[in-house]
Design a protein around this motif. Structure first.
Motif, PDB file in Angstrom:
ATOM      1  N   ASP A 178       0.132   3.216   3.720  1.00  0.00           N
ATOM      2  CA  ASP A 178       0.590   2.259   4.726  1.00  0.00           C
ATOM      3  C   ASP A 178       0.643   2.908   6.116  1.00  0.00           C
ATOM      4  OD1 ASP A 178       3.004   3.703   4.919  1.00  0.00           O
ATOM      5  OD2 ASP A 178       4.023   2.417   3.475  1.00  0.00           O
ATOM      6  N   PRO A 230      -7.477   4.664   2.819  1.00  0.00           N
ATOM      7  CA  PRO A 230      -7.062   3.602   1.893  1.00  0.00           C
ATOM      8  C   PRO A 230      -5.843   3.985   1.052  1.00  0.00           C
ATOM      9  CG  PRO A 230      -9.428   3.910   1.816  1.00  0.00           C
ATOM     10  CD  PRO A 230      -8.883   5.030   2.650  1.00  0.00           C
ATOM     11  N   PHE A 231      -5.086   2.974   0.667  1.00  0.00           N
ATOM     12  CA  PHE A 231      -3.936   3.094  -0.232  1.00  0.00           C
ATOM     13  C   PHE A 231      -2.698   3.696   0.440  1.00  0.00           C
ATOM     14  CE2 PHE A 231      -7.913   4.222  -2.564  1.00  0.00           C
ATOM     15  CZ  PHE A 231      -8.164   2.969  -3.081  1.00  0.00           C
ATOM     16  N   SER A 279      -8.915  10.188  -4.025  1.00  0.00           N
ATOM     17  CA  SER A 279      -9.373   8.800  -4.069  1.00  0.00           C
ATOM     18  C   SER A 279     -10.578   8.553  -3.171  1.00  0.00           C
ATOM     19  CB  SER A 279      -8.230   7.856  -3.668  1.00  0.00           C
ATOM     20  OG  SER A 279      -8.016   7.885  -2.264  1.00  0.00           O
ATOM     21  N   MET A 331       0.840  -1.203   0.000  1.00  0.00           N
ATOM     22  CA  MET A 331       0.000   0.000   0.000  1.00  0.00           C
ATOM     23  C   MET A 331       0.873   1.250   0.000  1.00  0.00           C
ATOM     24  SD  MET A 331      -3.193  -0.806   2.536  1.00  0.00           S
ATOM     25  CE  MET A 331      -2.127  -1.151   3.939  1.00  0.00           C
ATOM     26  N   LEU A 340     -11.682  -3.472  -0.283  1.00  0.00           N
ATOM     27  CA  LEU A 340     -10.311  -2.970  -0.332  1.00  0.00           C
ATOM     28  C   LEU A 340      -9.420  -3.706   0.666  1.00  0.00           C
ATOM     29  CD1 LEU A 340     -10.941   0.881  -0.634  1.00  0.00           C
ATOM     30  CD2 LEU A 340     -10.166  -0.667  -2.425  1.00  0.00           C
ATOM     31  N   GLU A 354      -8.474  -7.029  -0.684  1.00  0.00           N
ATOM     32  CA  GLU A 354      -7.524  -6.889  -1.782  1.00  0.00           C
ATOM     33  C   GLU A 354      -6.152  -6.376  -1.320  1.00  0.00           C
ATOM     34  OE1 GLU A 354     -10.979  -5.834  -5.123  1.00  0.00           O
ATOM     35  OE2 GLU A 354      -9.642  -4.268  -4.381  1.00  0.00           O
ATOM     36  N   ARG A 360      -5.522  -3.408  -0.102  1.00  0.00           N
ATOM     37  CA  ARG A 360      -5.350  -1.987  -0.393  1.00  0.00           C
ATOM     38  C   ARG A 360      -5.790  -1.093   0.768  1.00  0.00           C
ATOM     39  NH1 ARG A 360      -7.591  -0.831  -6.347  1.00  0.00           N
ATOM     40  NH2 ARG A 360      -9.318  -2.199  -5.746  1.00  0.00           N
ATOM     41  N   ALA A 375      -6.494   4.362  -6.236  1.00  0.00           N
ATOM     42  CA  ALA A 375      -7.574   4.017  -7.150  1.00  0.00           C
ATOM     43  C   ALA A 375      -8.727   5.009  -7.013  1.00  0.00           C
ATOM     44  CB  ALA A 375      -8.054   2.597  -6.870  1.00  0.00           C
ATOM     45  N   GLU A 408      -0.408   3.249  -5.174  1.00  0.00           N
ATOM     46  CA  GLU A 408      -1.444   3.318  -6.192  1.00  0.00           C
ATOM     47  C   GLU A 408      -2.751   3.796  -5.567  1.00  0.00           C
ATOM     48  OE1 GLU A 408      -1.839  -0.315  -8.284  1.00  0.00           O
ATOM     49  OE2 GLU A 408       0.270  -0.430  -8.854  1.00  0.00           O
TER      50      GLU A 408
END
Length: 316
Positions: free
Chosen positions: A205, A202-203, A169, A1, A243, A246, A248, A6, A4
């Motif tokens: 770390d 999200p996305f 995002s 993470m 997410l 996945e 993410r 999304a 990217e």
């Protein structure tokens, strides 16, 4: 993470949702009184009302507040009735939060025709705190502030993050410039501003989540915000579970919550809180979980860093 970012459409976010809860139009879906450190650095009782109204028009990626909203607008008079019902059952408090799972100044959520009746009910409080999307801040804010005087209006804005790609995002339909404009408009009208800041959206770390939460707190204070409330990003709305599956997204750790509050308070630039709703889920160690949460709660109230909790079990 962390590399990217999304983008998801309204349709994708809506299709991933579970069913919403059934809530009545003339009763708030929850209400309570809890202590909070106010702008004068006093610990005061705050009546928090979670008003039932039409769902927010923005489909934010991380939001689960829609679960207790309606699909249609409430009728004129419903919101004042909700406030009356709650206040009749609550003990006295000095401040009041009118949280409506969206935007107080959304005409489809809170009818402007009800402003005068709402003002009559809350005018006796010292501060009235509402939440609102930056793009929906306009002349109505100053109008309502005048109606509730001598109570002071405070508007909570969702900054979420000052990381431009992460903010985009979230599907919040706002930019940092939108936040800046809203904060400036409110402050010029003498309205106090607080900001909601996400810890680890999200996305991003864990380390970057802490870094950007603190950068976002600084960003808010730079723009005259009086108070920052840190919200740990969590799953629970459908798309966030996807997410998480996945890889993410993952919720922040309790250690990150502790770090952000400690460093936020150390800035000494304004009030900093961490939201402790369902906070147990962020602390893995059963032996020190309660003590760590109790420390954070006390730090919220005192607005000072307290000695660390040590635990032989988790070696922290």
């Amino acid at each position: 993470m962390g590399s990217e970012f999304a983008r998801f459409s309204d349709r994708e976010i809506l299709e991933a949702r579970p069913a919403r809860n059934v809530v009545p139009a003339r009763r708030p879906y929850a209400f309570l009184v809890e202590p909070e450190c106010n702008a004068s650095r006093e610990v005061v009782d705050v009546a928090t009302l979670f008003l039932t109204n039409r769902e927010c028009p923005f489909r934010c990626l991380m939001c689960d507040l829609w679960q207790n909203t309606l699909t249609e607008s409430v009728a004129p008079g419903d919101i004042p009735e909700q406030i009356r019902r709650a206040l009749a059952q609550l003990p006295p408090a000095r401040e009041i939060k009118l949280y409506n799972s969206g935007n107080f100044f959304d005409r489809q959520a809170i009818p402007p025709a009800d402003y005068a009746a709402i003002a009559e009910l809350v005018r006796g409080f010292e501060t009235v705190i509402v939440e609102n999307h930056p793009k929906l801040c306009g002349p109505e804010c100053a109008r309502f502030a005048e109606l509730i005087a001598p109570a002071r209006l405070e508007v909570a804005l969702g900054l979420e993050t000052c990381h431009p790609e992460a903010l985009a995002s979230l599907n919040k339909r706002m930019t940092l410039a939108d936040f800046d404009r809203a904060a400036s408009l409110l402050l010029e009208a003498g309205i106090r501003v607080r900001a909601f800041v996400l810890l680890k959206p999200p996305f991003i770390d864990e380390a970057a989540g802490v870094e950007w939460a603190l950068k976002s707190v600084e960003y808010a204070f730079d723009r005259g915000v009086d108070c920052c409330s840190i919200i740990a990003t969590r799953s629970g709305n459908g798309i966030m579970e996807r997410l998480e599956a996945e890889g993410r997204f993952s919720p922040p750790t309790g250690a990150s919550l502790e770090t952000v509050l400690e460093r936020g308070l150390a800035m000494s630039r304004g009030r900093v809180f961490v939201d402790l709703w369902e906070s147990e889920r962020f602390f893995a160690c059963a032996d020190c979980r309660k003590a760590r949460i109790a420390r954070l709660r006390e730090m919220n109230l005192r607005q000072t860093v307290l000695p660390h909790v040590t635990c032989a079990t988790c070696e922290r």
